[in-house]
Structure formats: C-alpha cells, structure tokens
Design an enzyme around this catalytic site. Sequence first.
Site, short mmCIF file in Angstrom:
data_model
loop_
_atom_site.label_atom_id
_atom_site.label_comp_id
_atom_site.label_asym_id
_atom_site.label_seq_id
_atom_site.Cartn_x
_atom_site.Cartn_y
_atom_site.Cartn_z
CB VAL A 89 44.97 43.31 40.45
CG1 VAL A 89 46.41 43.24 40.35
CG2 VAL A 89 44.82 43.71 42.13
CB CYS A 192 43.77 45.25 26.09
SG CYS A 192 44.74 45.92 27.36
CG ASP A 199 40.85 41.37 26.19
OD1 ASP A 199 42.04 40.68 26.18
OD2 ASP A 199 40.64 42.50 26.65
CG HIS A 231 38.50 40.73 30.90
ND1 HIS A 231 39.55 41.44 30.55
CD2 HIS A 231 38.61 39.71 30.34
CE1 HIS A 231 40.41 40.74 29.73
NE2 HIS A 231 39.94 39.62 29.53
#
Length: 285
Positions: A89, A192, A199, A231
Amino acid sequence: MNDTSTSLHGAEASPLGKPVAYRDTYAPELLFPIARQLKRDEIGVRAEALPFCGEDLWNAYELSWLNPRGKPVVALAQFRVPADTPRLVESKSLKLYLNSFNQSRFADAAGVREAIARDLSAAAGGTVGVAVWPLTGPEGERPRRDFASPQGICLDELDIDIDSYQPDPTLLGAGEGIVSETLYSHLLKSNCLVTGQPDWGMVVVRYTGPAIDRAGLLRYIVSFREHNEFHEQCVERVFCDISERCRPQRLAVWARYTRRGGLDINPFRASDGEQRPDEAMEIRQ
C-alpha cells in the site's frame, strides 16, 4: 545521478507528488495498492517461489476518530503486512486514508481496528494484522515505545573510501569459515520511487555463513544513496544481493526507516524460520 527511469512501477497514478484535498470522513477508497511483482521482476524474484518470508511493519502516530458523542479519541496503531501479499500500500494513500477517520464516529477502538484490518487486507490481498492503542486507555494498557540499538556490530566507523551511489552488488563478498553475526549501519539512505524525496534508515543484516566482508557491505549499503525505490523494495534487493553474492546459510535483513507523514515503515525479509526482530525503535524514529 538519481535513477529516474520512466519504466512502469505501479505508482504512476498514486497521490504521490500531487496536490490532494484531505478527506476527514471515512474513505477506504483512498488506499492505493501497488503490485509487488512489478519491482520483484527486476531482482529475479518469482511470486510462486519467494526466496524469503517476512513482513512490513508499519507504525502510525496520527490516528484519531470521534466517539459516539462526538468527542475525539487519539491513538497509535500498528500494521503487519505479510511479505507474501501480492500488493503493498502506497504510504501517502495510507496517510490520507487514516486522516479520513478524523470526523467519523466509531463506537470504540475495536470498531476502528476492524475497519482498518478489513480495508488494508483488501488492499494488500491478504490478512493484515492491525493493533490500535488509544492514548487514554487503562493505566496498564497505554502504549509505549522502546528505543535500542541492535545487538551486533555497527559498521559506520570503518575508515573507507566510497564513490558508488547506485546499488552495486559487486561490492559484496565473503571469505572462508562459517560465522554467525549481526551487522548494522545507520548510513542507509534511498529516495522515494516517485518524488525523489530522501528516505533515511538503519539496516540490519543477521546471518550464518561465510564471513561477509564488512567494508564491502558498508560500501554496498551506502550505494543506495541516490537510488529511487520504496522501502520494501530496497530491503528485498539487499536480501537478494547478499544471498547471491555471499551465499549465507541463514539470512535476515530488516530496516528501520524514519517516519514521514506520521508513519514509519520497517520491512523484514528472512530465510524460512528466522526469528522476527524485536520492535525496539531506531533513535531517529
């Protein structure tokens, strides 16, 4: 320079990098799922034969709703998304979704937990574990977070030269003899996949096998510094590269990324049977 490939990665239509009007009433349709396989194809991972097990552990710090009388409740939440679910998600969509609870009335925290578990499980395509902890619960049930460093060897003081800032698995290598050890670094930085925003995180490698060259591992970790990837995808790439180049008998890789938008993401990938890491937070989270 940054990897700005225009190849499809599944997030092109997501809210990332776009102005969005916030919704403050319950709106599960805001969740934006992305097929994991789109990026797994790049590292040779097949859905029917995953080389790892694990999960993505999300901590949410900005969750609120209204009780039946209209009084706000604030809470922490935690989501466990299994690595074998077909979809992840997208994080901005999750933030927008959680904000949609702000002016919605629920009977209690259990109702909120049930709604989130239902919606995240539908988006991910598998059962997502959800816990919700109101800040004003009974004294013994109020949430707490622990900070700690991994029980292992930090690589960050190694005195080495580095000049590679895109993932380079050829930097990895292992010697003779079998060891069991945990190595970690605070120097992980990626960007990202869509916006290029940085990040920051800590990455931990726990393994049994030929001794991994520590200088090479640190150079490899730093080589993600200009790489654009989510990630979860970065951790899977690290796991697969170490597996291929160093041939450990057992391997676990996890990262503790700093929070953004009231969320932190902590992917964990491991050989079958490897123990899940503890939930102690990295100091920057």
